[in-house]
Structure formats: structure tokens, C-alpha cells
Design a protein around this motif. Structure first.
Motif, PDB file in Angstrom:
ATOM      1  N   ALA A 417       0.850  -1.191   0.000  1.00 48.80           N
ATOM      2  CA  ALA A 417       0.000   0.000   0.000  1.00 48.80           C
ATOM      3  C   ALA A 417       0.883   1.237   0.000  1.00 48.80           C
ATOM      4  N   LEU A 418       0.441   2.260  -0.698  1.00 45.87           N
ATOM      5  CA  LEU A 418       1.202   3.496  -0.804  1.00 45.87           C
ATOM      6  C   LEU A 418       0.318   4.654  -0.351  1.00 45.87           C
ATOM      7  N   PRO A 419       0.295   4.935   0.949  1.00 48.59           N
ATOM      8  CA  PRO A 419      -0.547   6.029   1.447  1.00 48.59           C
ATOM      9  C   PRO A 419      -0.032   7.382   0.979  1.00 48.59           C
ATOM     10  N   MET A 420      -0.959   8.259   0.603  1.00 53.94           N
ATOM     11  CA  MET A 420      -0.640   9.647   0.244  1.00 53.94           C
ATOM     12  C   MET A 420      -1.514  10.529   1.131  1.00 53.94           C
ATOM     13  N   PRO A 421      -1.060  10.817   2.349  1.00 55.09           N
ATOM     14  CA  PRO A 421      -1.949  11.397   3.366  1.00 55.09           C
ATOM     15  C   PRO A 421      -2.447  12.793   3.055  1.00 55.09           C
TER      16      PRO A 421
END
Length: 749
Positions: A417-421
């Protein structure tokens, strides 16, 4: 590595979304200049999250520090609202800036997405911009244990049967590919248009690019974003072909992709509102033809003689990501999935106080709701076995992040997963907000085309964006199950143990001073489901130690404890490849679970590979090899300590990559030990070029545990009283989610 265009979610903004743009789009630049030049905008605080990746545990304080520009005073208090899943208001507050600084804090005791909406003091204009969820507000995103977020509703009972029937219908339609060569405009790249037959007289249109040389290439299917029809641009795929991919880019609509703009402008109005077409009937939905067309595109690529026969990537942004999820779920040929802010997930979210996602079906209508559930990507997710990279924006109200997590969490293959907050949907985001995806996806595509594991590398850009490698949710909850890519696989999903794969052994000669008798009995070896298999994908193998004082073996030996051992001898034998198992182990001094490989001939002449052993200390596992001259107390052994917060009682994947000249041992894809021929040579012969079989067992006590815990007995060697009590309480249990063997990479033999 070429950095291909990732198309946008909306046609009016499609030029904003290059993978790694050299500079912001002029429209974004103009907005930023406007904001920086106005007095009101200068009063906008900068918000810094406590956790750079935006991820928190349940009950943990979630916070942002607000800072005004130097020598700037706030014209008054800011207000904010905390919303669960972006929709349900939980609380509201006032942000007061003192000496140019302030804090927003909240917490949540359950898995969820949180969005905080900050609004300015009265009289402040130009606060926020489209990239912050504005104008007029700034959104802040956070995730609380997001890997536990599940879809709002279960999938329909006949979901699998429905799609099986539709795929059978598609198979009856001849593909009849029409490939028309054209000019690529790029040296060394061939380009063509492609037309395929689809169901009900419809077609799949696309553009194809490949290296202009003989050979077989990894394939990549690119799928497009949500918009009325538009022409496909050659530059979207020619760079990937230059890098070595066989690329097919398909239209989501039943129209050619190489027509002048006037053609698309003149199309009927209804096609420009396609998300409403057939929304009350699963058999007439516009997305049925779209999804089946994507499936057919994969089959076309697989039919080409220039496909390498191994690698099949699907990729897309927004609705392209939506299609990618579905295609990977329907077609087991897909080996890799790369998606950014994918749409179409958890379509019933609005009924459960969650942000909805595009296609924004009106699920308050029962007929629309009943149809939408058959096209919800969350209902395809558990079928996905491809290695997956999934990026989500935490303030994205087009592809709601909770929906994306609900898909990610069900994917059965290795995944990242690649979170982009701080990112909204990609068509509104700044390049910096999307850089975690642009950088990491570029690494993935480069690794895949060169035959490397894309999860074995980590970008500096990703780390700098606050997504530390140890925080990136990476799991292997379910492996690839395509028989073409497996030598062996068992996920223990049947009601009983599959005896065509496994034999359960009964104690004969006792070895290693072990204190148990092995028996073939469901008391020690059985398949479990439900609460007994919590955390497993589809049921689990349970090996349990039991207290049975006075048990007598067929040889007349007496034991007080029994346990289980099973192996695949003469049923599953292999030479080289990767053997792995997802397991959950018990803690307790002297408990000795193992996952290992053994040659079928005399020991140690035919070699032993210990993939995982543990003797009860929850903090570490060991890996070792045994052969002629280095058996028993082998010098070729390595202990590995788990990272902080982990131990053997959690689910982990233990594996060995067995090659002709080396063996690489891993825990959760983290290399822990490497044994080469050169390392073995000083001790004896390399004994690892012969067929071997798999073994799973739970031994009790013995020489190895005694050497660690010092328990000499009596009554039990290597097994202290505290552990005997656990055995008597039936709490010494090994769970195995799955076991797989994948063949060696091409050229390994």
C-alpha cells in the motif's frame, strides 16, 4: 526507466497527470502564485502531521501542528470538524494560534479513515485551493489501522456464478483481432491500433506498442480514466514499449481510440453520461461490457507469440484502477497490478456513513443498489492473486480511501500500500502530493520489465514522502494460485487434509531426544475454519500438541504427549524453486515447530534445508542447512530476530529461494540468511541438486531446545514444566494458512 503518463480521472484535467512532471501544470502554478501573493492567503497555516505517513493505531493520539508564516498573525480563530470516513461528523473545535503555532488533536478507537476540515477565520478569502479540498477549506487526512478496514457490505451470494456465466458468454464470441500498423513516432518502437470482438456485437478498441525487434516481452495492459470518450495518445505507451514492454492501451468505451477530436465531440449525449446507462440491470450495465472487454484484452495479449508467457501487468488511475482491480480479479493470468487512486470501491459506502466513490451510483434506489454490487471492485478483491501496488489519497473524495483500503485488504497476493496522506484525487493533486506513487510505480515497472521482484527495492522519493519501508503495509496473506505459475499450492480450504498432497506420519524411531509421539489423528492434525483459523485466508492446517499420558507407539514405546508431522514425500517432490508457507506459531520454551525440505535418500547425504525452526522463544526463528560433513550441530545456521512489535505468534511468511548455487532464506520477504556453494565447500559436499519434499511438524523438547533453554529433565528433555502446562491446556498449536512452491525463474536450471 521511462516515466509513462498516468491518465487523469477527468477529461478536463487530463494534462495534469504526468507520472513525474518536470514542473507543475501552468494552471496549478497560477493558483499557487495567486495564493502566495495575496495577504489573506499568507495567513493560511502549514499543517504537519504527527505521523508523516498518516497512519495511527486505534486509540493513539492523532495530531497536526499548525504553523503560520514568520511574522504573521492570525486574524482570528480557525474552526475544524473531524469526520469519520469523511462523512460522519465526530467532533468540532477551534484552532487558536499562539505565537504563530497551534494544535489539532483527536483519536479513534476503531479502524477508520478520518478527515479533518479546517475553515478560516471570518473575512479570510482565498483560503485553501483544489489540492487541499478547497477553496474555502483545508482537509487533513489520517488512517486508523487501515489494514483492518472492510467493505460496507458482503458481496452478493451469486456474484461468482454471475461472472462465471458472463465469461462463458464472452468465450463464445470469436476474438477476431484486427491489428492495423501505424507510425509510432519513436525509434525502435512498433505501434498499431487493435480491434477485438466483445459481447453483444460490441468491440474493444485500443492501441498497441512493442519493441521493434524479435523476442518475447512482458505484457502490460493500461486502462483509462473516467471521462466521455477521447482519443488515446501514442506517448502514453511508446515509452513503456521502448523500455521493453508489450503494451496494450484500451478504450473503456465502444469507440475507436484514434479518431479526431471532432468525432468524439459529436457522439450522442447519453454516452457522455455512461455511468447511468444500465444502472438498474446487471445484465445491461455499461460496466459489464467494459469489464468483459478488459478481460478480453488480457486474453489477446496472452495469445500473441511475442508475449513472454510469464508476466502480465495491469495498470491504471481512477477508473483505470477500477478496471485493473476487476481484471486482476477475473483473470488469473495477471501477475502484477499497479493502480493509483482506484475508483469503484465499496459502492454502498454512502449507506453506511462513508464517503462514496465514482461511479457515484444512486444506491438509495433499490434497483440501482442491487445492480451496483455486481460491479463493486471490493467484491472482486478476494480473487486477486497478483503482486499489487495500490496508492490512495487520504483526502480523496472521488476515490474514497476507505474503499481502496477495503479492496487492498482482501488481495490475496503479495501487496504494497502506498498512502498519500495529503493528496486529493489525482486530477486535483500537486505533483508533490502524488510523488509517492509516481516514484514507486516507476520503480515497480522498471523491476518487473527486468524480471526482478518489485517489492525488493524502495525509493528514496517514497521514503522522503513519509512512507517508511517498515510502515508501508506489505503482506503476503495469500499467494499466487495460477497453476501455470505454481509447482504446488495448498491453502487447506477443503473440509479435510488433502491426502493426495500430504502423508501424516506415525512415530517410528525417535530422533533428537524429542519427547512426543507423532500420530495420524485429527486430535493433532486437522483443517480448521472460522475462529479457530482467525487471520487465515481460507481455512488453515492446525498441528496441535496434546497431553496423552501413557500413549504407546506401534513399536511399544511410551510417551506422555502426542503431536503431528506431515510431509509430501513421493507426492510433491521438486528440485529448485521457492518454497514458502504462511504460519502462526506458539510461544513456549521447548515447543519446536518447523517447516523444512528433505531429500528422499539417506540423511544427511541427500541434504536438509530448514526454512524455519523455532524452539519457543517468541523473538526469533532460525534457518539452517544440513549435509554430509555439516549435519546435526551444523555451522551453517542463522538466527533472525523479529523487528520491534513482532514475534512468532503473528502471521508470517517463511520461505527459501533454492537455486543451483545458493539458497536465500526470507521472513516476510526480508532476507535473513544466504548460503552459497562456496560457504558449504569447507565443510562438505553440496547436497542440494536432487529432488526434495516438504515437511511441517511440531516437535516437543529434544536436544536443540535443551541447548537453548537448559532444561535437561527429567521428566522431559528440553521441555520445562511451564510448557507442559500449555500442552495440557491444549494451547500449543501451529496454524498454516497455505504452502506453495513456485518453479525457478527462467534460466535457473
Amino acid at each position: 526507466m521511462h516515466t509513462p503518463v498516468i491518465p487523469s480521472a477527468r477529461s478536463e484535467s487530463r494534462n495534469l497527470h504526468f507520472r513525474i512532471p518536470a514542473s507543475p501544470h501552468p494552471r496549478i502554478t497560477a493558483i499557487l502564485l495567486l495564493l502566495s501573493s495575496t495577504p489573506a492567503a499568507a495567513q493560511q497555516p502549514t499543517f504537519t502531521p504527527d505521523h508523516a505517513n498518516g497512519i495511527y493505531t486505534a486509540g493513539e493520539k492523532i495530531g497536526w501542528s499548525a504553523t503560520l508564516p514568520k511574522d504573521t498573525k492570525a486574524p482570528g480563530p480557525y474552526t475544524y470538524t473531524v469526520r469519520k470516513f469523511g462523512a460522519e461528523s465526530l467532533s468540532a473545535g477551534t484552532l487558536v494560534m499562539k505565537n504563530g503555532r497551534g494544535r489539532i488533536e483527536t483519536s479513534l478507537a476503531e479502524p477508520a479513515m478520518l478527515v479533518v476540515e479546517v475553515t478560516p477565520p471570518a473575512g479570510v478569502t482565498n483560503f485553501g485551493n483544489p489540492s487541499t479540498g478547497g477553496p474555502g477549506r483545508v482537509r487533513l487526512g489520517a488512517a486508523v489501522e487501515p489494514t483492518k478496514i472492510q467493505p460496507s457490505e458482503p458481496k452478493p451470494a451469486d456474484f461468482d456464478a454471475f461472472w462465471a456465466a458472463k465469461l462463458q458468454l464472452l468465450e463464445k464470441v470469436p476474438m477476431s483481432p484486427v491489428v492495423t500498423p501505424g507510425e509510432s513516432g519513436v525509434e525502435g518502437v512498433e505501434w498499431s491500433t487493435v480491434k477485438l470482438n466483445n459481447v453483444n456485437g460490441s468491440h474493444v478498441y485500443g492501441q498497441l506498442a512493442k519493441p521493434a525487434r524479435e523476442g518475447k516481452f512482458p505484457a502490460l495492459l493500461m486502462m483509462q480514466w473516467a471521462s466521455p470518450p477521447y482519443p488515446l495518445q501514442k506517448s502514453w505507451i511508446t515509452g513503456l514499449a521502448k523500455d521493453g514492454y508489450l503494451v496494450l492501451d484500451v478504450e473503456p468505451h465502444d469507440v475507436p481510440g484514434d479518431m479526431p477530436q471532432a468525432f468524439y465531440d459529436a457522439l450522442p449525449t447519453i454516452i457522455k453520461q455512461y455511468n447511468t446507462i444500465g444502472q438498474t440491470s446487471r445484465d445491461d450495465s455499461y460496466f459489464l461490457r467494459m469489464y468483459l472487454g478488459d478481460y478480453r484484452a488480457i486474453e489477446y495479449l496472452a495469445s500473441r507469440p511475442d508475449w513472454d508467457g510469464r508476466t502480465m501487468v495491469v495498470m491504471g488511475t481512477s477508473m483505470g484502477g477500477q478496471q485493473s482491480f476487476v481484471t486482476a480479479g477475473l483473470n488469473p493470468r495477471v501477475t502484477h497490478l499497479v493502480v493509483n487512486v482506484p475508483a469503484g470501491a465499496d459502492v454502498t459506502a454512502a449507506l453506511h456513513k462513508r464517503w462514496p466513490s465514482y461511479p457515484n451510483w444512486d444506491v438509495t434506489r433499490p434497483d440501482v443498489l442491487a445492480t451496483a454490487r455486481y460491479f463493486d471492485t471490493a467484491n472482486f478483491a478476494s480473487r486477486i492473486t497478483a503482486q499489487s501496488l495500490v496508492a490512495m489519497g487520504f483526502i480523496d473524495d472521488v476515490s474514497a480511501p476507505a474503499g481502496v483500503w477495503s479492496v487492498f485488504n482482501q488481495i490475496r497476493g503479495k501487496k504494497e500500500a502506498l498512502p498519500m496522506p495529503d493528496s486529493p484525487h489525482n486530477h486535483l493533486a500537486t505533483p508533490a502530493m502524488q510523488r509517492p506513487f509516481t516514484a514507486r510505480s516507476g520503480e515497480w515497472l522498471d523491476a518487473i520489465v527486468h524480471g526482478r521482484d518489485p517489492m525488493a527495492t524502495s525509493s528514496t522519493a517514497s521514503a522522503n514522502s513519509g512512507i517508511a519501508a517498515d510502515k508501508r503495509p506489505t503482506t503476503d496473506s495469500k499467494p499466487v494460485t495460477d497453476p501455470q505459475r505454481l509447482a504446488f499450492f495448498d491453502d487447506f480450504s477443503g473440509p479435510t487434509l488433502d491426502r493426495s498432497h500430504w502423508s501424516v506420519r506415525i512415530t517410528g524411531q525417535t530422533v533428537n531426544e524429542e519427547q512426543q509421539a507423532y500420530v495420524d489423528d485429527t486430535a493433532t492434525v486437522r483443517i480448521v475454519t472460522g475462529a479457530d483459523a482467525q487471520g487465515a485466508s481460507n481455512g488453515a492446517l492446525q498441528i496441535r500438541a496434546r497431553w496423552r499420558p501413557g500413549h504407546v507407539t506401534p513399536e511399544g514405546n511410551k510417551f506422555d504427549m502426542i503431536s503431528g508431522r506431515l510431509d509430501s514425500r513421493d507426492k510433491v517432490m521438486f528440485t529448485y524453486g521457492t518454497a514458502s508457507a504462511r504460519m502462526k506459531l506458539p510461544a513456549g520454551d521447548g515447543l519446536w515447530p518447523a517447516f523444512w525440505i528433505l531429500g528422499a535418500g539417506p540423511w544427511p547425504a541427500t541434504g536438509e534445508i530448514d526454512i524455519m525452526e523455532n524452539v519457543g522463544d517468541p523473538k526469533w526463528v532460525s534457518a539452517a542447512v544440513h549435509g554430509p560433513g555439516y549435519s546435526g550441530n551444523t555451522p551453517l545456521v542463522r538466527r533472525d530476530t523479529f523487528p520491534a512489535g513482532q514475534d512468532i505468534t503473528g502471521w508470517h511468511v517463511y520461505s527459501v529461494d533454492w537455486r543451483p548455487d545458493e539458497m536465500i532464506f526470507r521472513v516476510d520477504d526480508r532476507e535473513i540468511y544466504r548460503v552459497t556453494k562456496a560457504m558449504v565447500a569447507p565443510y562438505g559436499r553440496w547436497a542440494y541438486d536432487n529432488p526434495k519434499y516438504l515437511i511441517l511438524n511440531l516437535a516437543l523438547g529434544g536436544g536443540y531446545p535443551r541447548g537453548v533453554n537448559g532444561t535437561k529433565g527429567p521428566p522431559y528433555v528440553g521441555l520445562p514444566d511451564s510448557t507442559v502446562k500449555k500442552i495440557r491446556a491444549d494451547s500449543a498449536t501451529v496454524l498454516v494458512d497455505w504452502v506453495r512452491v513456485t518453479p525457478p525463474a527462467a534460466g535457473t536450471r
